[in-house]
Design a protein around this motif. Structure first.
Motif, PDB file in Angstrom:
ATOM      1  N   MET A 274     -30.920 -64.818 -20.776  1.00  0.00           N
ATOM      2  CA  MET A 274     -30.222 -64.266 -21.939  1.00  0.00           C
ATOM      3  C   MET A 274     -30.168 -62.743 -21.822  1.00  0.00           C
ATOM      4  N   MET A 275     -28.964 -62.214 -21.933  1.00  0.00           N
ATOM      5  CA  MET A 275     -28.785 -60.769 -21.804  1.00  0.00           C
ATOM      6  C   MET A 275     -28.734 -60.118 -23.191  1.00  0.00           C
ATOM      7  N   MET A 276     -29.227 -58.889 -23.266  1.00  0.00           N
ATOM      8  CA  MET A 276     -29.149 -58.147 -24.522  1.00  0.00           C
ATOM      9  C   MET A 276     -27.757 -57.548 -24.677  1.00  0.00           C
ATOM     10  N   LYS A 277     -27.348 -57.371 -25.926  1.00  0.00           N
ATOM     11  CA  LYS A 277     -26.094 -56.675 -26.181  1.00  0.00           C
ATOM     12  C   LYS A 277     -26.279 -55.195 -25.831  1.00  0.00           C
ATOM     13  N   PRO A 278     -25.178 -54.513 -25.480  1.00  0.00           N
ATOM     14  CA  PRO A 278     -25.306 -53.124 -25.018  1.00  0.00           C
ATOM     15  C   PRO A 278     -26.036 -52.211 -26.000  1.00  0.00           C
ATOM     16  N   GLY A 279     -25.752 -52.343 -27.298  1.00  0.00           N
ATOM     17  CA  GLY A 279     -26.413 -51.473 -28.275  1.00  0.00           C
ATOM     18  C   GLY A 279     -27.913 -51.720 -28.323  1.00  0.00           C
ATOM     19  N   LEU A 280     -28.284 -52.986 -28.330  1.00  0.00           N
ATOM     20  CA  LEU A 280     -29.705 -53.345 -28.374  1.00  0.00           C
ATOM     21  C   LEU A 280     -30.399 -52.922 -27.080  1.00  0.00           C
ATOM     22  N   ARG A 281     -29.676 -53.079 -25.977  1.00  0.00           N
ATOM     23  CA  ARG A 281     -30.244 -52.699 -24.685  1.00  0.00           C
ATOM     24  C   ARG A 281     -30.524 -51.193 -24.651  1.00  0.00           C
ATOM     25  N   THR A 282     -29.585 -50.405 -25.174  1.00  0.00           N
ATOM     26  CA  THR A 282     -29.781 -48.952 -25.201  1.00  0.00           C
ATOM     27  C   THR A 282     -30.981 -48.583 -26.063  1.00  0.00           C
ATOM     28  N   PHE A 283     -31.101 -49.250 -27.220  1.00  0.00           N
ATOM     29  CA  PHE A 283     -32.239 -48.988 -28.104  1.00  0.00           C
ATOM     30  C   PHE A 283     -33.556 -49.344 -27.412  1.00  0.00           C
ATOM     31  N   ALA A 284     -33.602 -50.522 -26.794  1.00  0.00           N
ATOM     32  CA  ALA A 284     -34.823 -50.957 -26.117  1.00  0.00           C
ATOM     33  C   ALA A 284     -35.168 -50.020 -24.959  1.00  0.00           C
ATOM     34  N   LEU A 285     -34.140 -49.574 -24.238  1.00  0.00           N
ATOM     35  CA  LEU A 285     -34.380 -48.647 -23.133  1.00  0.00           C
ATOM     36  C   LEU A 285     -34.949 -47.325 -23.652  1.00  0.00           C
ATOM     37  N   GLY A 286     -34.415 -46.864 -24.788  1.00  0.00           N
ATOM     38  CA  GLY A 286     -34.931 -45.623 -25.376  1.00  0.00           C
ATOM     39  C   GLY A 286     -36.391 -45.753 -25.770  1.00  0.00           C
ATOM     40  N   VAL A 287     -36.728 -46.877 -26.399  1.00  0.00           N
ATOM     41  CA  VAL A 287     -38.127 -47.104 -26.793  1.00  0.00           C
ATOM     42  C   VAL A 287     -39.030 -47.159 -25.557  1.00  0.00           C
ATOM     43  N   HIS A 288     -38.537 -47.822 -24.517  1.00  0.00           N
ATOM     44  CA  HIS A 288     -39.329 -47.940 -23.290  1.00  0.00           C
ATOM     45  C   HIS A 288     -39.565 -46.568 -22.655  1.00  0.00           C
ATOM     46  N   ILE A 289     -38.535 -45.753 -22.613  1.00  0.00           N
ATOM     47  CA  ILE A 289     -38.676 -44.413 -22.020  1.00  0.00           C
ATOM     48  C   ILE A 289     -39.647 -43.567 -22.842  1.00  0.00           C
ATOM     49  N   VAL A 290     -39.491 -43.614 -24.178  1.00  0.00           N
ATOM     50  CA  VAL A 290     -40.383 -42.828 -25.040  1.00  0.00           C
ATOM     51  C   VAL A 290     -41.837 -43.265 -24.857  1.00  0.00           C
ATOM     52  N   ALA A 291     -42.062 -44.584 -24.831  1.00  0.00           N
ATOM     53  CA  ALA A 291     -43.431 -45.089 -24.685  1.00  0.00           C
ATOM     54  C   ALA A 291     -44.015 -44.715 -23.320  1.00  0.00           C
ATOM     55  N   SER A 292     -43.221 -44.865 -22.281  1.00  0.00           N
ATOM     56  CA  SER A 292     -43.731 -44.617 -20.929  1.00  0.00           C
ATOM     57  C   SER A 292     -44.007 -43.130 -20.703  1.00  0.00           C
ATOM     58  N   LEU A 293     -43.055 -42.291 -21.082  1.00  0.00           N
ATOM     59  CA  LEU A 293     -43.275 -40.857 -20.907  1.00  0.00           C
ATOM     60  C   LEU A 293     -44.321 -40.345 -21.894  1.00  0.00           C
ATOM     61  N   GLY A 294     -44.393 -40.979 -23.077  1.00  0.00           N
ATOM     62  CA  GLY A 294     -45.458 -40.620 -24.020  1.00  0.00           C
ATOM     63  C   GLY A 294     -46.827 -40.918 -23.444  1.00  0.00           C
ATOM     64  N   TRP A 295     -46.944 -42.026 -22.733  1.00  0.00           N
ATOM     65  CA  TRP A 295     -48.193 -42.390 -22.056  1.00  0.00           C
ATOM     66  C   TRP A 295     -48.577 -41.290 -21.064  1.00  0.00           C
ATOM     67  N   ILE A 296     -47.602 -40.847 -20.278  1.00  0.00           N
ATOM     68  CA  ILE A 296     -47.866 -39.795 -19.296  1.00  0.00           C
ATOM     69  C   ILE A 296     -48.257 -38.494 -19.994  1.00  0.00           C
ATOM     70  N   GLY A 297     -47.551 -38.153 -21.068  1.00  0.00           N
ATOM     71  CA  GLY A 297     -47.864 -36.917 -21.792  1.00  0.00           C
ATOM     72  C   GLY A 297     -49.247 -36.945 -22.411  1.00  0.00           C
ATOM     73  N   ALA A 298     -49.596 -38.076 -23.024  1.00  0.00           N
ATOM     74  CA  ALA A 298     -50.930 -38.199 -23.623  1.00  0.00           C
ATOM     75  C   ALA A 298     -52.006 -38.126 -22.549  1.00  0.00           C
ATOM     76  N   LEU A 299     -51.728 -38.739 -21.411  1.00  0.00           N
ATOM     77  CA  LEU A 299     -52.697 -38.692 -20.312  1.00  0.00           C
ATOM     78  C   LEU A 299     -52.843 -37.264 -19.777  1.00  0.00           C
ATOM     79  N   ALA A 300     -51.745 -36.515 -19.760  1.00  0.00           N
ATOM     80  CA  ALA A 300     -51.818 -35.122 -19.311  1.00  0.00           C
ATOM     81  C   ALA A 300     -52.740 -34.317 -20.234  1.00  0.00           C
ATOM     82  N   ALA A 301     -52.599 -34.540 -21.545  1.00  0.00           N
ATOM     83  CA  ALA A 301     -53.480 -33.847 -22.493  1.00  0.00           C
ATOM     84  C   ALA A 301     -54.937 -34.268 -22.277  1.00  0.00           C
TER      85      ALA A 301
END
Lengths: 174, 106
Positions: free
Chosen positions: A1-28
């Protein structure tokens, strides 16, 4: 099952924020970890240990779980799949490995923070606590490798992915 | 993207469709480096368990033999339920104080 483009963009944004947030928190966290490795001042040590505990419990661990979950969602509900491409498979393995080490290390960090925040703990006891640099720096390296894989998306399908592609191709061109 | 196109299967019926593409070189390099690092970690863990190279091993996180338990009379985190404050004798305590429930760390 594929996500709709809008939902996919939202999920990708959340994933990027969480992943880079993990790196940023680890840097601190690494900044504090370096400080406790070099400092002998009890006040500095206590403050750093407490901050390390808070960052780990309320920032690094939640972001790590969010990164893993959103990564799984992005894999399973897009064309990439979880086991079809080497870069998604290796990213998954490295992320799970980093999360397991993090959860084990959290026990030690929580204990250090507890000792650092305890007024009854002797100064010598606080100064005798250690650092977690091998784990924190190693974790940063792993996360940067995963980030590189996710940005670069190097080519290469797994045997499973190749079979799936063949099946889809055969259905599309009977 | 070109990389995505390069992963697309060949048209059925063509000779290339029947043969699976070889494992990319970067995957082989990742595999070799990964196995080497795992072996290194295993050696360090085994050496630690055998008494060489200090007390660093995964078991230190789990057992009662936590290395930091030897530091003073501090109780384990699971036994600590009070509200912890920064030591009053700390030079920073005049400027600020931390009011951190210890249960946050359990």
């Amino acid at each position: 099952m594929m996500m709709k483009p809008g939902l996919r963009t939202f999920a990708l944004g959340v994933h990027i924020v969480a992943s880079l947030g993990w790196i940023g928190a680890l840097a601190a966290y690494i900044v504090l970890d370096l400080t406790v490795a070099r400092s002998a001042d009890v006040g500095t040590l206590r403050a750093c240990y407490v901050a390390m505990g808070l960052i780990t419990t309320w920032s690094i661990v939640p972001l790590a779980f969010a990164s893993l979950v959103t990564g799984l969602i992005m894999s399973l509900f897009t064309k990439w799949g979880l086991f079809r491409h080497y870069w998604t498979l290796i990213s998954l393995v490295l992320t799970v490995f980093a999360l397991v080490v993090l959860l084990l290390e959290q026990i030690t960090v929580a204990y250090y923070a507890d000792v650092g925040a305890d007024p009854n703990a002797a100064d010598a006891a606080v100064q005798a606590l250690g650092h977690t640099l091998p784990h924190s720096v190693g974790g940063m390296v792993v996360l940067l490798v995963v980030t590189w894989l996710n940005v670069q998306k190097p080519r290469g399908v797994t045997p499973y992915g190749w079979r799936k592609q063949q099946e889809q191709s055969a259905r599309a061109n009977p | 993207m070109n990389q995505e196109k390069s992963d697309l299967p060949s048209t059925p019926g063509t000779p290339a469709a029947a043969t699976r593409p070889p494992t990319p070189r970067w995957v082989k390099i990742f595999g070799i480096v990964g196995v080497a690092l795992l072996v290194l970690i295993l050696v360090v863990v085994v050496a630690s368990l055998a008494g060489f190279g200090g007390e660093h091993n995964p078991a230190r996180h789990l057992g009662a033999d936590h290395p930091t338990t030897a530091t003073g009379n501090h109780t384990r985190p699971a036994d600590h339920h009070g509200v912890a404050m920064v030591d009053d004798e700390s030079p920073r305590s005049d400027a600020w104080s931390l009011d951190v429930p210890a249960r946050l760390f359990v």
